[in-house]
Enzyme design. Sequence first.
Site, PDB file in Angstrom:
ATOM      1  N   CYS A  93       0.837  -1.202   0.000  1.00  0.00           N
ATOM      2  CA  CYS A  93       0.000   0.000   0.000  1.00  0.00           C
ATOM      3  C   CYS A  93       0.873   1.253   0.000  1.00  0.00           C
ATOM      4  O   CYS A  93       0.626   2.206  -0.752  1.00  0.00           O
ATOM      5  CB  CYS A  93      -0.936  -0.004   1.203  1.00  0.00           C
ATOM      6  SG  CYS A  93      -2.134   1.350   1.177  1.00  0.00           S
ATOM      7  N   CYS A 103      -6.176  -3.072   7.024  1.00  0.00           N
ATOM      8  CA  CYS A 103      -7.404  -2.275   6.923  1.00  0.00           C
ATOM      9  C   CYS A 103      -8.553  -3.043   6.287  1.00  0.00           C
ATOM     10  O   CYS A 103      -9.709  -2.869   6.668  1.00  0.00           O
ATOM     11  CB  CYS A 103      -7.136  -0.980   6.168  1.00  0.00           C
ATOM     12  SG  CYS A 103      -6.667  -1.182   4.432  1.00  0.00           S
TER      13      CYS A 103
END
Length: 353
Positions: free
Chosen positions: A102, A198
């Site tokens: 990410c 997440c």
Amino acid sequence: MKKAIIAMSGGVDSSVAAFFMNQLGYECIGATMKLYDNEDIGISKEKTCCSLDDIDDARAVAHKLGMPYYVFNFKDEFEHRVIDKFIKTYELGGTPNPCIDCNRFLKFEKLMQRMKELQYDYVVTGHYADIEYKDGRYLLKKGKDLSKDQSYVLYSLTQFQLEHTLFPLGKYSKEEIRKVAEENGFINARKKDSQDICFVPDGDYSKFIEQYKGTQYPKGNFVDKNGNILGKHNGIIRYTIGQRKGLNIALGHPVYVIEKDIKNNSVVLGSNDDLFTNELKANDFNWIIEKPKESIKCYAKTRYNMKEVPCEVTPVSDNEVIVSFENPVRAVTPGQAVVLYDGDYVLGGGTII
């Protein structure tokens, strides 16, 4: 006047990073990356990084600081570069680190691309790390607060990215940052740090993968090093190197996952001693220092929360290295990152194979 895009997650760190840049006189905009819809990851409403709650918190801080605020839709890129890779790595027997991907593909590739399109100068994040320019090269350093240091997940930064990135929290401790947030009345001053990945807020990675792909991974055999069958496992993606808990197998002595045999859909069990290795190979390696022409001695981490250990690193191609440890290291896991250090400086890093 220099212009900066502040990557705002909704947490206290990126909020204080925005405050610092504002105080320094930069022309700032706040930006949150929208990475997924909750229904895409099988949850209805959950407090996770980049959720609607986080967007509200980031917007509130940006408004308080008088900064324009935007939400950038990077869902397609996140699905392709992070979620799909996460699943594929498990299917191939590895254990991925999606936070590294990410950072690499979203914050410091897509967001920096947006920075260039908008003709801004910097991307600013709330990472606990530091950047130093020395002898014609940008170097990545650990943050002052070693308990929060995030240099391990930033090893993929290129020279261009380091030149156009600012880490204003690098010289602060977490408590100092929370104090700044409280003094300025930020809504998230005491907000808990997000701990989980997440898009897997409950930590059940195998359930997420099966729901996301709409498939069940077949059961197979637990075997010993000689191939003798010891019992049945519940799907090979549920296991990682070094795992002891959750095996649901009673052999009268402790056993650990020491290998995953994807071809035969087998999970190999052994003793704790079987988990130690003297050497690893890594690919997709990014050198932050100038790539050495021969072997060098330094220190390495093969997991985020481990202490660096002495090693010798030998480049074997443009993007591959062999790392030889001074003392055997436990549970070196394909798919995870090996990151090299010399004191506070990050030399580079890559993916263990």
